[in-house]
Design a protein around this motif. Structure first.
Motif, PDB file in Angstrom:
ATOM      1  N   ASP A  64       0.843  -1.191   0.000  1.00 61.72           N
ATOM      2  CA  ASP A  64       0.000   0.000   0.000  1.00 61.72           C
ATOM      3  C   ASP A  64       0.882   1.246   0.000  1.00 61.72           C
ATOM      4  O   ASP A  64       1.844   1.340   0.755  1.00 61.72           O
ATOM      5  N   ARG A  65       0.545   2.216  -0.845  1.00 58.53           N
ATOM      6  CA  ARG A  65       1.321   3.464  -0.872  1.00 58.53           C
ATOM      7  C   ARG A  65       1.142   4.271   0.410  1.00 58.53           C
ATOM      8  O   ARG A  65       2.021   5.072   0.760  1.00 58.53           O
ATOM      9  N   ARG A  66       0.020   4.082   1.086  1.00 60.90           N
ATOM     10  CA  ARG A  66      -0.250   4.848   2.306  1.00 60.90           C
ATOM     11  C   ARG A  66      -0.053   3.945   3.517  1.00 60.90           C
ATOM     12  O   ARG A  66      -0.979   3.302   3.992  1.00 60.90           O
ATOM     13  N   GLU A  73       7.461   4.469  -1.153  1.00 58.41           N
ATOM     14  CA  GLU A  73       8.464   4.552  -2.214  1.00 58.41           C
ATOM     15  C   GLU A  73       9.861   4.292  -1.652  1.00 58.41           C
ATOM     16  O   GLU A  73      10.689   3.627  -2.281  1.00 58.41           O
ATOM     17  N   ASP A  92      -2.234   1.943  -5.210  1.00 58.60           N
ATOM     18  CA  ASP A  92      -2.559   3.353  -4.988  1.00 58.60           C
ATOM     19  C   ASP A  92      -3.936   3.435  -4.359  1.00 58.60           C
ATOM     20  O   ASP A  92      -4.949   3.461  -5.042  1.00 58.60           O
ATOM     21  N   SER A  93      -3.993   3.451  -3.017  1.00 54.28           N
ATOM     22  CA  SER A  93      -5.277   3.319  -2.313  1.00 54.28           C
ATOM     23  C   SER A  93      -5.479   4.425  -1.297  1.00 54.28           C
ATOM     24  O   SER A  93      -5.731   4.168  -0.135  1.00 54.28           O
ATOM     25  N   VAL A 113      -7.112   1.594  -8.830  1.00 55.02           N
ATOM     26  CA  VAL A 113      -6.047   1.020  -8.017  1.00 55.02           C
ATOM     27  C   VAL A 113      -5.128   0.279  -8.972  1.00 55.02           C
ATOM     28  O   VAL A 113      -5.517  -0.680  -9.605  1.00 55.02           O
TER      29      VAL A 113
END
Length: 407
Positions: A64-66, A73, A92-93, A113
């Motif tokens: 998960d990006r968050r 990253e 991308d959530s 996503v």
């Protein structure tokens, strides 16, 4: 099936790891995997995912990006260096992380996503100074953002760092972050607890020995310093080193050379040294119980960690994180903190810092007996008064504890 995950990745054999703080997103990924990857494990954050990667082989990671604890990253770059055989799918959530599950489902179905190229297909980007939390650390208070920035500024350099702070503030976490964010991340991170090794064994543990160097040396042994060649050596509780060993450590820091017991041969070692202390080393150096020249050598770049009482805005996020981790391990739903429980946590002195908070949350999870709410009567600080531990809260029924004597 709406393939928001690339089909070539789904056909990859082996295990899969899903790292996201959002349960709905993890379940969506499990549905799309549909048994094609086994085993499948889940992690609530980046630090937990990294720990699982270190303990096993995971050909595929859905990230998960968050994340609640570190920048995705940046973690992707670390994984690319340390685990080149692991393919990373970044999800991308943003809306899923905020808890909007209906919107999350719409995005999954519409393909918003998405899964960018795996980590090894991208070139590693340099770490830039930012206020993002470090791997394994939680909290965005101003005082911690300063710590994060200092760590990121020095991580890419070979500079010796002295990490100071009270017990339980996370000194080893900072040391590991310095290693993970450095060009040495793919090499060894060797920890030496200077207080845990008997003085008679310290020299052989640090510098190694050859066969016959002393009674019982039946074979040659590399020391911890040489074992860290190319990587990072972390000297925890460095203040506990005896003065004689301090002189030998100083020589190593100056010459980058070691001499094993039982031989005259000198070996050059490429090691980045980090040290930590929960005492005032400057004061000890002034009193003569710690070498001043070694203190100055170790403190080329000092980082002081604040106590939890100095970052009270981070208490609730940390508490919720600990509860979520325990719930994930038990495969249950994490309880939430009542307003009264939050007030009790925020009013506490936290002399044991983050480690104490973790233990308090573990006790609260147990005392709540699987309930969905942590209330004030579940908050048990375990103070010791006049040599006796604080009793359990009176509102709890503990009669069953007295039904049978201890074995």
């Amino acid at each position: 099936m709406n393939a928001f995950i690339p089909l070539p990745l789904l056909s990859k054999p082996g295990a899969a790891l899903i790292a996201s703080p959002n349960r709905a997103l993890r379940e969506q990924v499990l549905q799309h995997l549909n048994g094609r990857c086994r085993p499948v494990q889940q992690a609530l954050g980046g630090a937990e995912a990294l720990a699982k990667l270190e303990k096993g082989t995971w050909p595929l990671l859905f990230l998960d990006r968050r994340l609640p604890d570190l920048d995705a990253e940046e973690l992707n770059t670390v994984i690319h260096k340390r685990f080149p055989d692991t393919e990373v799918v970044l999800l991308d959530s943003a809306d899923a992380a905020s808890g909007d599950n209906e919107k999350e489902r719409d995005e999954l179905e519409s393909g918003r996503v998405r899964a960018p190229a795996p980590a090894r297909a991208r070139s590693a980007s340099p770490v830039v100074p930012s206020a993002q939390p470090l791997p394994g650390m939680i909290g965005d208070s101003a005082i911690m953002q300063r710590v994060y920035r200092m760590v990121r500024l020095v991580a890419g350099r070979p500079t010796t760092v002295l990490i100071t702070g009270a017990t339980g503030t996370g000194k080893e976490l900072v040391a590991r972050a310095l290693h993970e964010l450095s060009p040495r991340a793919a090499k060894s991170f060797v920890v030496v607890n200077c207080a845990a090794i008997p003085e008679a064994l310290l020299e052989s543990e640090l510098f190694g020995y050859t066969r016959g160097a002393f009674t019982g040396a039946v074979q040659s042994q590399l020391g911890r310093i040489q074992a860290a060649h190319g990587g990072t050596l972390f000297l925890d509780e460095v203040s506990e080193l005896p003065l004689g060993m301090q002189a030998k450590l100083l020589r190593f820091l100056e010459q980058k050379e070691i001499q094993r017991l039982g031989t005259c041969a000198v070996t050059h070692v490429d090691v980045r040294v980090l040290a930590a202390s929960n005492t005032d080393l400057a004061a000890r150096a002034a009193r003569g119980s710690f070498r001043q020249d070694l203190f100055y050598r170790l403190s080329a770049f000092p980082i002081a960690l604040p106590g939890l009482a100095e970052r009270r805005g981070d208490i609730v996020p940390l508490a919720e994180h600990f509860l979520a981790c325990m719930a994930l391990a038990l495969e249950t739903r994490a309880p939430h903190l009542s307003a009264e429980a939050i007030s009790a946590l925020e009013a506490h002195s936290w002399e044991g810092n983050v480690r104490e908070l973790q233990h308090v949350m573990e006790r609260a999870s147990i005392l709540s007996e699987g309930g969905d709410t942590i209330r004030p009567e579940h908050i048990y600080f375990s103070y010791v008064h006049a040599g006796q531990p604080e009793p359990l809260p009176e509102s709890l029924d503990t009669s069953y504890l007295k039904q049978q004597p201890l074995a």
